[in-house]
Design a protein around this motif. Structure first.
Motif, PDB file in Angstrom:
ATOM      1  N   TYR A   3       0.816  -1.201   0.000  1.00 50.52           N
ATOM      2  CA  TYR A   3       0.000   0.000   0.000  1.00 50.52           C
ATOM      3  C   TYR A   3       0.855   1.258   0.000  1.00 50.52           C
ATOM      4  O   TYR A   3       1.870   1.339   0.698  1.00 50.52           O
ATOM      5  CB  TYR A   3      -0.905   0.028   1.236  1.00 50.52           C
ATOM      6  N   ALA A   4       0.402   2.220  -0.797  1.00 49.80           N
ATOM      7  CA  ALA A   4       0.909   3.571  -0.647  1.00 49.80           C
ATOM      8  C   ALA A   4       0.223   4.174   0.571  1.00 49.80           C
ATOM      9  O   ALA A   4      -0.985   3.992   0.756  1.00 49.80           O
ATOM     10  CB  ALA A   4       0.611   4.392  -1.882  1.00 49.80           C
ATOM     11  N   MET A   5       0.995   4.905   1.372  1.00 47.72           N
ATOM     12  CA  MET A   5       0.478   5.482   2.605  1.00 47.72           C
ATOM     13  C   MET A   5       0.597   6.998   2.540  1.00 47.72           C
ATOM     14  O   MET A   5       1.551   7.530   1.954  1.00 47.72           O
ATOM     15  CB  MET A   5       1.260   4.952   3.805  1.00 47.72           C
ATOM     16  N   ALA A   9       9.291   3.515  -0.929  1.00 47.34           N
ATOM     17  CA  ALA A   9       9.686   4.446   0.142  1.00 47.34           C
ATOM     18  C   ALA A   9       9.980   5.838  -0.383  1.00 47.34           C
ATOM     19  O   ALA A   9      10.392   6.712   0.389  1.00 47.34           O
ATOM     20  CB  ALA A   9      10.859   3.926   0.966  1.00 47.34           C
ATOM     21  N   GLY A  10       9.781   6.052  -1.685  1.00 43.64           N
ATOM     22  CA  GLY A  10       9.879   7.408  -2.204  1.00 43.64           C
ATOM     23  C   GLY A  10       8.766   8.272  -1.633  1.00 43.64           C
ATOM     24  O   GLY A  10       7.650   7.792  -1.412  1.00 43.64           O
ATOM     25  N   LEU A  13       8.201  11.991   6.168  1.00 44.03           N
ATOM     26  CA  LEU A  13       7.360  10.792   6.253  1.00 44.03           C
ATOM     27  C   LEU A  13       8.209   9.561   5.995  1.00 44.03           C
ATOM     28  O   LEU A  13       9.018   9.541   5.071  1.00 44.03           O
ATOM     29  CB  LEU A  13       6.234  10.878   5.221  1.00 44.03           C
ATOM     30  N   SER A  14       8.010   8.541   6.817  1.00 45.01           N
ATOM     31  CA  SER A  14       8.749   7.298   6.634  1.00 45.01           C
ATOM     32  C   SER A  14       7.830   6.120   6.887  1.00 45.01           C
ATOM     33  O   SER A  14       6.784   6.258   7.541  1.00 45.01           O
ATOM     34  CB  SER A  14       9.956   7.243   7.576  1.00 45.01           C
ATOM     35  N   GLU A  30      -3.931   1.027  -2.587  1.00 44.46           N
ATOM     36  CA  GLU A  30      -3.062   0.014  -3.163  1.00 44.46           C
ATOM     37  C   GLU A  30      -2.112   0.648  -4.177  1.00 44.46           C
ATOM     38  O   GLU A  30      -2.522   1.474  -4.997  1.00 44.46           O
ATOM     39  CB  GLU A  30      -3.901  -1.088  -3.806  1.00 44.46           C
ATOM     40  N   ARG A  31      -0.856   0.268  -4.062  1.00 42.66           N
ATOM     41  CA  ARG A  31       0.186   0.544  -5.038  1.00 42.66           C
ATOM     42  C   ARG A  31       0.634   2.008  -5.090  1.00 42.66           C
ATOM     43  O   ARG A  31       1.566   2.401  -4.434  1.00 42.66           O
ATOM     44  CB  ARG A  31      -0.244   0.048  -6.418  1.00 42.66           C
TER      45      ARG A  31
END
Length: 122
Positions: free
Chosen positions: A32-34, A55-56, A69-70, A99-100
Motif C-alpha cells: 500500500y501507498a500510505m 519508500a519514495g 514521512l517514513s 493500493e500501489r
C-alpha cells in the motif's frame, strides 16, 4: 481491509516538533501507498505527504523541508515527523492507504484512520 489508527497528536508551541504514528492492521502495508492528510476547521481535507511502496516520498509545498514521512513495513507503521511547526499546521491529521501508487487526491484513498488533533499555539 486495512484498519488504521493514528497517534501522537497534541498541543505544541510554534517552532516545536511532533511525531505522528499510524499503525495498520488487517493487511501488511507493504502493498500500500500510505499518506497523511489534514483538515482544519472550515476547510477541506488537504494532502500533506505520501510514501510509495519504494519508500519514495512526496510532500505538499507547505510542509516541504519541515515534515518527514517514513514507513516501516516490518512494524506495519508509518511515521510523520513534524518540525518547525506553525499555527497554520493546526488541524486533524488523518492517515490513509491505497493500493500501489501514491496520490495527492483524497478521493483516491480507500482506507482512513479516525484522525488525531494537532494544535500549534502559544
Amino acid at each position: 481491509q486495512v484498519q488504521l489508527v493514528e497517534s501522537g497528536g497534541g498541543l505544541v508551541q510554534p517552532g516545536g516538533s511532533l511525531r505522528l504514528s499510524c499503525a495498520a492492521s488487517g493487511r501488511t502495508i507493504s502493498n500500500y501507498a500510505m499518506a497523511w492528510f489534514r483538515q482544519a476547521p472550515g476547510k477541506e481535507r488537504e494532502f500533506v505527504a505520501a510514501v510509495a511502496l519504494s519508500a519514495g516520498t512526496r510532500y505538499a509545498d507547505s510542509v516541504k523541508g519541515r515534515f518527514t514521512l517514513s514507513r516501516d513495513n516490518a512494524k506495519n507503521t508509518v511515521s510523520l515527523q513534524m518540525n518547525s511547526l506553525k499555527p497554520e499546521d493546526t488541524a486533524v491529521y488523518y492517515c490513509a492507504a491505497r493500493e500501489r501508487l501514491t496520490s495527492r487526491s483524497r478521493n483516491d484513498y480507500n482506507y482512513w484512520g479516525q484522525g488525531t488533533q494537532v494544535t500549534v499555539s502559544s
